[in-house]
Enzyme design. Structure first.
Site, mmCIF file in Angstrom:
data_model
loop_
_atom_site.group_PDB
_atom_site.id
_atom_site.type_symbol
_atom_site.label_atom_id
_atom_site.label_comp_id
_atom_site.label_asym_id
_atom_site.label_seq_id
_atom_site.Cartn_x
_atom_site.Cartn_y
_atom_site.Cartn_z
ATOM 1 N N GLY A 10 39.018 58.216 45.932
ATOM 2 C CA GLY A 10 39.301 57.124 44.995
ATOM 3 C C GLY A 10 39.163 57.631 43.569
ATOM 4 C CG ASP A 127 31.270 53.991 45.692
ATOM 5 O OD1 ASP A 127 31.748 53.056 45.024
ATOM 6 O OD2 ASP A 127 31.846 54.492 46.683
ATOM 7 C CG HIS A 271 41.415 48.997 43.190
ATOM 8 N ND1 HIS A 271 41.591 48.098 44.207
ATOM 9 C CD2 HIS A 271 41.201 50.203 43.769
ATOM 10 C CE1 HIS A 271 41.510 48.733 45.366
ATOM 11 N NE2 HIS A 271 41.273 50.003 45.132
ATOM 12 C CD GLN A 273 34.001 46.695 40.677
ATOM 13 O OE1 GLN A 273 32.809 46.788 40.899
ATOM 14 N NE2 GLN A 273 34.855 46.302 41.605
HETATM 15 O O1 F6P Z 1 34.462 55.056 46.689
HETATM 16 C C1 F6P Z 1 35.009 54.367 45.626
HETATM 17 C C2 F6P Z 1 35.568 53.038 46.063
HETATM 18 O O2 F6P Z 1 36.097 52.375 44.939
HETATM 19 C C3 F6P Z 1 34.585 52.138 46.803
HETATM 20 O O3 F6P Z 1 33.688 51.488 45.956
HETATM 21 C C4 F6P Z 1 35.520 51.232 47.559
HETATM 22 O O4 F6P Z 1 34.935 50.720 48.733
HETATM 23 C C5 F6P Z 1 36.666 52.135 47.890
HETATM 24 O O5 F6P Z 1 36.622 53.228 46.985
HETATM 25 C C6 F6P Z 1 38.008 51.464 47.814
HETATM 26 O O6 F6P Z 1 38.964 52.391 48.199
HETATM 27 P P1 F6P Z 1 40.535 52.168 48.058
HETATM 28 O O7 F6P Z 1 40.881 52.266 46.613
HETATM 29 O O8 F6P Z 1 41.111 53.281 48.854
HETATM 30 O O9 F6P Z 1 40.809 50.810 48.609
#
Ligand code: F6P
Length: 341
Positions: A10, A127, A271, A273
């Protein structure tokens, strides 16, 4: 040397600051050359490269996202993945890789190092759940975005005498919820490390209304009720076997309405965040990680990850870096709980 750079997993604010620092110091101080690999481990797996030099990294320090792109590609899930990577690195004349990523990307880096590929890791994740480093960049930006959201929700919650529930990211760690909840003066903070009791949450809600304020609940996406099951929006798994977490705020909304009769509404920050410009702290940390990562490559110190300890940047073995998930300890949660209700 010719050094490959990739960003995996991510995305998070600060990735570009690392890339810039690596390239600027690598070229100007050591005289090395760079090649960018597109979309995480997919780049070296498929030989997808992009030019990367000082000109290419101008102006990217404050930019969110990553100029190299990212993906959750796992070369160990592909047929002959490691051989393909070895072949592509040789074809590109690449001597070593700087891999910027979280638990999964660095897990691949650790395995590749054991398989003889020269790799240095840089930790990133909003995270903040990597145990070998005090902080990862991206986290501070995410916390500030979530805190601003909590500040804004306070005023509208009070106008309408509502319970507002904010769901934040963090996967199986409650760091974003803890920090933004404390900074924003949340009424209750719910984290994955501590399964919660709906009755207690409702009691906090009522005691908040009794003081003529409206409650704000900050809930981490991975939080679960006692004896409940993990709330998920689907059951699809990514290449590393992670399920997508989302939905606990909606569960809380329904339960609180049903149990208290109060109006409750959920906001999922998602997202938001991860996007946008990094905070000064994240730019500072990401830049220092980049400088130290290129030092490690220059010295031939492979199989390590740069890590923040206090204000010092150290190197730790990649295997150690991905060994244990850093979760919120009970004593820190107890500090936050002083303000619940
Ligand atoms: O690991 C970072 C993160 O943003 C987590 O907080 C969240 O659970 C995950 O990635 C979301 O992933 P994606 O963007 O693939 O949905």
């Amino acid at each position: 040397m010719r050094i490959g750079v990739l960003t995996g997993g991510g995305d998070c604010p600060g990735l570009n600051a690392v890339i810039r620092a690596v390239v600027r110091k690598g070229e100007s101080v050591y005289g090395h050359h760079f090649v960018g690999y597109r979309d995480g481990w997919r780049g070296p797996l498929t030989g997808d490269t992009v030019a990367l030099d000082t000109a290419a990294v101008r102006g990217i320090l404050p930019r969110g996202g990553t100029i190299l792109g990212s993906s959750r590609t796992n070369p160990y899930a592909a047929v002959d993945g490691v051989d393909l990577i070895r072949r592509n690195l040789a074809a590109d004349g690449v001597d070593a890789i700087i891999a910027i990523g979280g638990e999964d990307t660095l897990g691949v880096a650790a395995r590749l190092h054991a398989d003889g590929v020269a790799v240095v890791g840089v930790p990133k994740t909003i995270d903040n759940d990597l145990s070998a480093t005090d902080y990862t960049f991206g986290f501070d930006t995410a916390v500030n975005i979530a805190t601003e959201a909590v500040d804004r929700l306070h005023t509208t919650a009070e106008s309408h005498h509502r319970v507002l529930i904010v769901e934040v990211m963090g996967r199986h760690a409650g760091w974003i919820a803890l920090h933004s909840g404390m900074a924003g003066g949340a009424n209750v903070i719910l984290i994955p490390e501590r399964p919660f009791d709906f009755d207690k949450v409702c009691a906090f809600v009522e005691s908040r209304f009794a003081t003529h304020y409206a409650p704000i609940i900050v809930v981490a996406e991975g939080a679960t009720p006692i004896a409940g099951t993990m709330a998920t929006s689907d059951t699809e798994l990514d290449a590393f076997g992670h399920v997508r977490l989302q939905g606990i705020a909606a569960v809380l909304e329904t339960e609180i309405r049903g149990r208290t009769g109060r109006d409750a509404r959920a906001t999922v920050l998602g997202h938001l965040q991860r996007g946008g410009t990094p905070t000064a702290f994240d730019r500072w940390l990401a830049t220092r990680f980049g400088l130290h990562a290129v030092d490690a490559v220059h010295e031939g110190d492979f199989g390590v990850m740069v890590a923040l300890h206090g204000t010092r940047i150290d190197r730790v073995p990649l295997a150690e870096a991905i060994g244990e998930l850093k979760t919120v300890p009970a004593e820190l949660y107890a500090e936050a709980a002083v303000f619940f209700g």
